[in-house]
Design a protein around this motif. Structure first.
Motif: not given
Length: 667
Positions: A5, A41, A48, A51, A54-55, A526, A535, A537, A597
């Motif tokens: 990303l 993105m 980026f 994302v 958050n992951t 992703q 998508q 992760n 992930e």
């Protein structure tokens, strides 16, 4: 199809193309809709970052500390996978530096007496300039506000004149040199206000970043939570030198917590109030900074950003380390050796070599005593971040502690034959000094004895011609008049059997949290799931640092497969391989997706009682292997003895059990 990303288009330097997993290459193979969506993105660093963050939080790599009470800025907890990544990074650091270089590891207290940090200069100078919201009392770093203003103007205001662009760029270049008065003047000139409330700001004033405490119940012994681990090593020098057989060079290393009461912490793990440092103090003869192993790294070529290129508006370029040292760009071989070793360490962790550069400190960043300093900077969504400092600090630290403690922190070199040398001999007259200066006699005497050769010979000439001289005594904060009868200064010939000297220090200092955060970003990508719009992760951690090395999945929930899975788990545990066993019975595609992930490199699927498949996370290729061989093969890969490509040559490939469409993430 793999998609990264983070766009490389915003970089300040030209770099080589990325591997196929990155955005540019991946976009060529993506569907039109997916390409448009993720390319948009990719151009947005903040998107980026969101994302990734958050992951990381959802999978409990790290979370804000004291979350149920609202959290505290600049404090974070590492969860299970985060702890595992951190432990693996530190284990790799110990192997790469402490064990391979034969360093002496120590562990010193976090609480440090005030006198130690007075000697090092931290009590007086470890400050940032702060401004306050005049109505609400919120605090901000003055230089950060000015820097953010200048950058925002340069990036977003298309109406700026060439003169204004030059002015703002000049401010960014000299920001570290600005005094409190100059910073305050610029903040007023540009109308900078509190970012949260738009209220006016106070004038900048210094704020000491150390957490103060007291040692013992009386409150009379002041102390601080250490802002770095280095001082403990410096004050232990005498004992470490003796332990090392009174030989130089040698290095001492320490991993530990450090504390800085940041004014306005931001950027997640990059600027926090408690953090882990891994520091090395390499003590060396100041007259010989060669390194016997420099040839091991001299052929390395990587991005370097010398100060001359920075001052002329250039960019980082690939330089060969050996040439950089021989041409004087890097001050000496020992400093160059550690720059090379830091490069190898970071890239083996998984840091992208095209987003790693070594930037030399500008003159306004250098301490007056430093011979040369370089920072290993890693590019992430926040820009270029200093993650490792590699500095030749000369003999400053040991001399400072020698002067303050009265204990000489010196090394010596024994001569094969005695040498005749001229030595400066300063002999103050205690009687005459006492009659004149009375209670200040000791301060004047110590100042006279501490004179260097140039200053002492200058005093000698002045006393011989004028009979008296004005002499500044720093501890008194004023000049005193020294007369001819108060001190004798001579150069005398003496025979010496050894040379005493204060060693220089080469210091690589690693911010472990910063390295780990950049690693998270560099390893994240992703790929498409069931549809082009879905998508999945993935963290592409090298096996060396992956939090969990493999997973064990029975294909379906039946007793015979569960028994085999538990047998494999026991063998993996015996071999010291971290793993998880998942017998939940959810689809194999979902189990693959949720372990991808968190960056698990290998997945073992039990679909038989005699043999199993092993799947590689990134290629999704699989092999079939006998149950009894699983632990040894996984250990080969995770210990770095073999690559997945090596394993693919030795074992038969297996038709993929779960297609790309089946590898869907958990909702």
């Amino acid at each position: 199809m793999l998609l990264r990303l983070l766009s490389s288009s915003s970089r300040a330097i030209a770099t080589k193309p990325h591997p196929p997993q990155t955005l540019a290459a991946a976009a060529a193979g993506a569907t039109t809709s997916t390409t448009r969506k993720l390319a948009a993105m990719a151009g947005n660093r903040e998107a980026f970052r969101v994302v990734v963050a958050n992951t990381l939080e959802r999978r409990l790599f790290y979370v804000p500390s004291f979350k149920i009470y609202g959290g505290v800025a600049g404090l974070y907890d590492y969860g299970p996978p985060g702890c595992a990544v951190k432990a693996n990074v530190l284990a790799s650091w110990r192997q790469h530096f402490v064990l391979e270089e034969g360093m002496l590891e120590v562990d010193c207290p976090c609480v440090t007496p005030e006198i130690v940090l007075k000697a090092s200069g931290h009590v007086e100078k470890f400050t940032d300039l702060m401004v306050k919201d005049e109505k609400m009392g919120n605090c901000y770093r003055a230089d950060h506000l000015l820097k953010d203003f200048c950058k925002e103007k340069l990036e977003q205001d298309t109406t700026l004149s060439p003169e204004k662009v030059e002015e703002l760029n000049h401010i960014l270049a000299v920001l570290d040199d600005l005094s409190a008065e100059q910073l305050g003047a610029k903040i007023k000139e540009y109308g900078i206000v509190a970012p949260d409330t738009k209220n006016p700001l106070s004038d900048p004033y210094p704020f000491n970043l150390m957490f103060q405490t007291s040692i013992g119940p009386s409150g009379l012994s002041a102390g601080y939570m250490r802002p770095e681990t280095a001082q403990g090593i410096f004050v232990d020098f005498k004992d470490l030198y003796y332990y090392n057989g009174n030989k130089l060079p040698f290095a001492a290393a320490q991993i530990g917590q450090a504390f800085r009461n940041e004014i306005s912490p931001r950027q997640g793990l990059l600027r926090v109030r408690e953090f882990t440092l891994a520091e090395i103090e390499h003590f060396v003869d100041p007259e010989d900074k060669s390194h016997p192993k420099f040839s091991d790294v001299s052929d390395l070529e990587f991005l370097m950003f010398p100060r001359e290129d920075q001052l002329t508006g250039g960019s980082a370029t690939r330089l060969q380390l050996g040439e950089a040292v021989s041409e004087g760009t890097v001050n000496n071989e020992t400093l160059g050796y550690f720059i090379g070793r830091v490069y190898l360490f970071l890239t083996q962790l998984g840091i992208d070599k095209d987003r790693l550069r070594f930037r030399q400190h500008l003159p306004n960043e250098m301490a007056h005593y430093a011979a040369d300093c370089w920072d290993a900077e890693i590019e992430c969504s926040y820009g270029w971040i200093e993650c490792v400092g590699i500095a030749d600090r000369s003999a400053y630290d040991l001399r400072a502690h020698s002067d303050k403690s009265g204990v000489p922190l010196e090394a010596h070199e024994k001569f094969a034959e005695p040498r005749e040398v001229e030595k400066l001999v300063i002999t103050p007259s205690k009687k005459e000094l006492g009659l004149t200066f009375k209670g200040n006699q000791k301060a004047v005497l110590e100042a006279l004895e501490a004179m260097g050769e140039t200053e002492a010979l200058g005093m000698k000439a002045a006393l011989e011609s004028k009979g008296e001289v004005e002499f500044k005594v720093c501890t008194l904060g004023r000049d005193v008049t020294v007369k001819r009868n108060m001190v004798s200064i001579n150069m005398e010939k003496k025979k010496e059997h050894q040379r005493k000297f204060t060693p220089s220090v080469i210091e690589p200092s690693f911010g472990i949290g910063r390295i780990i955060y950049c690693l998270f970003e560099h390893c994240f990508y992703q790929r498409t799931g069931r549809t082009d719009d879905e998508q999945l992760n993935v963290f592409r951690f090298p096996p060396l640092v992956a939090p969990i090395k493999c997973t064990v999945f029975p294909l379906v929930k039946v007793e015979k497969f569960d028994i085999v899975a538990k047998k494999i788990s026991k063998a993996l545990t015996t071999a010291g391989i971290s793993h998880i066993i998942d017998i939940t019975g959810t689809t194999i595609g979902k189990r693959y997706a949720r372990t991808d992930e968190i960056g698990v490199p290998l997945a073992i699927t039990v679909d038989s009682t005699t043999s199993v498949t092993i799947r590689d996370r990134d290629s999704k290729d699989q092999i079939r292997i006998e149950v009894d061989e699983v632990a040894s093969v996984v250990k080969e890969v995770t210990d770095g003895q073999s690559t997945w490509a090596d394993i693919m040559w030795r074992y038969p490939a297996h038709t993929t059990l779960a297609t790309d469409e089946e590898e869907a993430s958990e909702t």
